[in-house]
Design a protein around this motif. Structure first.
Motif, PDB file in Angstrom:
ATOM      1  N   TYR A   1       4.716  -6.807 -20.302  1.00  0.00           N
ATOM      2  CA  TYR A   1       3.285  -6.779 -20.599  1.00  0.00           C
ATOM      3  C   TYR A   1       2.580  -5.482 -20.208  1.00  0.00           C
ATOM      4  CZ  TYR A   1       3.888 -11.804 -21.228  1.00  0.00           C
ATOM      5  OH  TYR A   1       4.311 -13.024 -21.651  1.00  0.00           O
ATOM      6  N   GLY A   2       3.248  -4.606 -19.483  1.00  0.00           N
ATOM      7  CA  GLY A   2       2.631  -3.357 -19.058  1.00  0.00           C
ATOM      8  C   GLY A   2       2.069  -3.461 -17.650  1.00  0.00           C
ATOM      9  N   ASP A   3       1.605  -2.319 -17.113  1.00  0.00           N
ATOM     10  CA  ASP A   3       1.101  -2.250 -15.742  1.00  0.00           C
ATOM     11  C   ASP A   3      -0.136  -3.118 -15.513  1.00  0.00           C
ATOM     12  OD1 ASP A   3       3.021  -0.531 -14.735  1.00  0.00           O
ATOM     13  OD2 ASP A   3       1.925   1.257 -15.377  1.00  0.00           O
ATOM     14  N   TYR A   4      -0.854  -3.431 -16.573  1.00  0.00           N
ATOM     15  CA  TYR A   4      -2.086  -4.206 -16.461  1.00  0.00           C
ATOM     16  C   TYR A   4      -1.848  -5.574 -15.816  1.00  0.00           C
ATOM     17  CZ  TYR A   4      -6.287  -6.743 -17.755  1.00  0.00           C
ATOM     18  OH  TYR A   4      -7.429  -7.504 -17.714  1.00  0.00           O
ATOM     19  N   VAL A   5      -0.664  -6.133 -15.974  1.00  0.00           N
ATOM     20  CA  VAL A   5      -0.378  -7.484 -15.487  1.00  0.00           C
ATOM     21  C   VAL A   5      -0.331  -7.562 -13.965  1.00  0.00           C
ATOM     22  CG1 VAL A   5       2.148  -7.436 -15.452  1.00  0.00           C
ATOM     23  CG2 VAL A   5       0.986  -9.535 -16.055  1.00  0.00           C
ATOM     24  N   SER A   6      -0.172  -6.439 -13.294  1.00  0.00           N
ATOM     25  CA  SER A   6      -0.015  -6.446 -11.838  1.00  0.00           C
ATOM     26  C   SER A   6      -1.252  -5.896 -11.147  1.00  0.00           C
ATOM     27  CB  SER A   6       1.199  -5.600 -11.438  1.00  0.00           C
ATOM     28  OG  SER A   6       1.323  -5.547 -10.052  1.00  0.00           O
ATOM     29  N   TYR A   7      -1.687  -6.587 -10.090  1.00  0.00           N
ATOM     30  CA  TYR A   7      -2.784  -6.079  -9.265  1.00  0.00           C
ATOM     31  C   TYR A   7      -2.297  -4.990  -8.313  1.00  0.00           C
ATOM     32  CZ  TYR A   7      -6.100  -9.731 -10.602  1.00  0.00           C
ATOM     33  OH  TYR A   7      -6.960 -10.536 -11.292  1.00  0.00           O
ATOM     34  N   ALA A   8      -0.993  -4.856  -8.159  1.00  0.00           N
ATOM     35  CA  ALA A   8      -0.407  -3.832  -7.289  1.00  0.00           C
ATOM     36  C   ALA A   8       0.203  -2.748  -8.170  1.00  0.00           C
ATOM     37  CB  ALA A   8       0.652  -4.447  -6.379  1.00  0.00           C
ATOM     38  N   PRO A   9      -0.555  -1.713  -8.521  1.00  0.00           N
ATOM     39  CA  PRO A   9      -0.045  -0.696  -9.441  1.00  0.00           C
ATOM     40  C   PRO A   9       1.133   0.081  -8.839  1.00  0.00           C
ATOM     41  CG  PRO A   9      -2.133  -0.008  -8.521  1.00  0.00           C
ATOM     42  CD  PRO A   9      -1.889  -1.398  -8.035  1.00  0.00           C
ATOM     43  N   GLN A  10       2.051   0.438  -9.710  1.00  0.00           N
ATOM     44  CA  GLN A  10       3.239   1.187  -9.304  1.00  0.00           C
ATOM     45  C   GLN A  10       2.954   2.682  -9.426  1.00  0.00           C
ATOM     46  OE1 GLN A  10       6.069  -0.493  -8.285  1.00  0.00           O
ATOM     47  NE2 GLN A  10       4.814  -2.318  -8.496  1.00  0.00           N
ATOM     48  N   LEU A  11       3.568   3.474  -8.556  1.00  0.00           N
ATOM     49  CA  LEU A  11       3.445   4.926  -8.617  1.00  0.00           C
ATOM     50  C   LEU A  11       4.469   5.437  -9.626  1.00  0.00           C
ATOM     51  CD1 LEU A  11       2.059   7.429  -7.483  1.00  0.00           C
ATOM     52  CD2 LEU A  11       3.827   7.524  -5.745  1.00  0.00           C
ATOM     53  N   THR A  12       3.983   5.953 -10.761  1.00  0.00           N
ATOM     54  CA  THR A  12       4.850   6.471 -11.820  1.00  0.00           C
ATOM     55  C   THR A  12       4.339   7.842 -12.244  1.00  0.00           C
ATOM     56  OG1 THR A  12       3.541   5.532 -13.637  1.00  0.00           O
ATOM     57  CG2 THR A  12       5.264   4.121 -12.700  1.00  0.00           C
ATOM     58  N   THR A  13       5.047   8.456 -13.183  1.00  0.00           N
ATOM     59  CA  THR A  13       4.614   9.764 -13.678  1.00  0.00           C
ATOM     60  C   THR A  13       3.266   9.666 -14.389  1.00  0.00           C
ATOM     61  OG1 THR A  13       5.906   9.415 -15.687  1.00  0.00           O
ATOM     62  CG2 THR A  13       6.953  10.660 -13.922  1.00  0.00           C
ATOM     63  N   LEU A  14       2.925   8.505 -14.921  1.00  0.00           N
ATOM     64  CA  LEU A  14       1.632   8.338 -15.584  1.00  0.00           C
ATOM     65  C   LEU A  14       0.511   8.004 -14.600  1.00  0.00           C
ATOM     66  CD1 LEU A  14       2.653   6.305 -18.761  1.00  0.00           C
ATOM     67  CD2 LEU A  14       1.960   8.695 -18.649  1.00  0.00           C
ATOM     68  N   THR A  15       0.830   7.331 -13.492  1.00  0.00           N
ATOM     69  CA  THR A  15      -0.226   6.866 -12.592  1.00  0.00           C
ATOM     70  C   THR A  15      -0.438   7.729 -11.354  1.00  0.00           C
ATOM     71  OG1 THR A  15       1.300   5.389 -11.426  1.00  0.00           O
ATOM     72  CG2 THR A  15       0.085   4.462 -13.302  1.00  0.00           C
ATOM     73  N   TRP A  16       0.420   8.723 -11.109  1.00  0.00           N
ATOM     74  CA  TRP A  16       0.264   9.513  -9.882  1.00  0.00           C
ATOM     75  C   TRP A  16      -1.101  10.193  -9.768  1.00  0.00           C
ATOM     76  CZ3 TRP A  16      -0.781  14.598  -9.530  1.00  0.00           C
ATOM     77  CH2 TRP A  16      -0.507  15.408 -10.631  1.00  0.00           C
ATOM     78  N   PRO A  17      -1.730  10.648 -10.875  1.00  0.00           N
ATOM     79  CA  PRO A  17      -3.064  11.250 -10.719  1.00  0.00           C
ATOM     80  C   PRO A  17      -4.093  10.264 -10.152  1.00  0.00           C
ATOM     81  CG  PRO A  17      -2.155  11.870 -12.837  1.00  0.00           C
ATOM     82  CD  PRO A  17      -1.245  10.824 -12.269  1.00  0.00           C
ATOM     83  N   LEU A  18      -3.938   8.995 -10.481  1.00  0.00           N
ATOM     84  CA  LEU A  18      -4.871   7.999  -9.951  1.00  0.00           C
ATOM     85  C   LEU A  18      -4.776   7.892  -8.431  1.00  0.00           C
ATOM     86  CD1 LEU A  18      -4.335   5.188 -12.602  1.00  0.00           C
ATOM     87  CD2 LEU A  18      -6.251   6.784 -12.442  1.00  0.00           C
ATOM     88  N   PHE A  19      -3.599   8.147  -7.896  1.00  0.00           N
ATOM     89  CA  PHE A  19      -3.412   8.119  -6.453  1.00  0.00           C
ATOM     90  C   PHE A  19      -3.780   9.463  -5.821  1.00  0.00           C
ATOM     91  CE2 PHE A  19      -0.638   4.783  -7.997  1.00  0.00           C
ATOM     92  CZ  PHE A  19      -0.852   3.760  -7.098  1.00  0.00           C
TER      93      PHE A  19
END
Length: 140
Positions: free
Chosen positions: A98-116
């Protein structure tokens, strides 16, 4: 004949009631509203369900949602926990599906690292600016 005509509204009302009753039926998944018999497994399943977002609702976990898809997801989590699967493996499978949206605990990936990283950069810049401002105040 008039007696038959008087039954037409009743038959029509019953004809409309059947689809309405069918729409009220909730999830047909076996463990959507039934807990596991093992309390330890049920606690594990409940903990995982509280960290998974309902895909249909706004901001509700699948543990709190009454949406049919949330019921199906609860059943899936319970079935997999009962089969001995680890919660993180179940979470990973749901994220893959379902994609990252399904989890309240986001994973650190190449797409999400800027958010962190962006909040850390902002805090570092604020600390640098405050440090310069206080040094100027001490020089006077």
């Amino acid at each position: 004949m008039t007696r038959l005509l008087s039954l037409v509204p009743l038959v029509a009302a019953l004809g409309f009631a059947v689809p309405v009753l069918a729409q009220e039926e909730q999830s047909t998944a076996p463990f959507a509203y039934r807990q596991l018999s093992d309390p330890a497994q049920e606690r594990e399943a409940q903990a995982l369900m509280e960290t998974l977002r309902c895909l249909q609702c706004q901001g509700q976990s699948i543990a709190d949602s009454d949406a049919p898809i949330a019921g199906s997801m609860r059943s899936l989590v319970r079935e997999r926990i009962a089969a001995g699967e680890e919660p993180e493996a179940i979470r990973g499978w749901l994220i893959e599906r379902y994609g990252d949206y399904v989890s309240y605990a986001p994973q650190l990936t190449t797409l999400t690292w800027p958010l962190f990283a962006v909040p850390l950069v902002i805090v570092a810049l604020a600390a640098l600016l405050l440090r310069k401002r206080f040094r100027r105040g001490e020089a006077r």
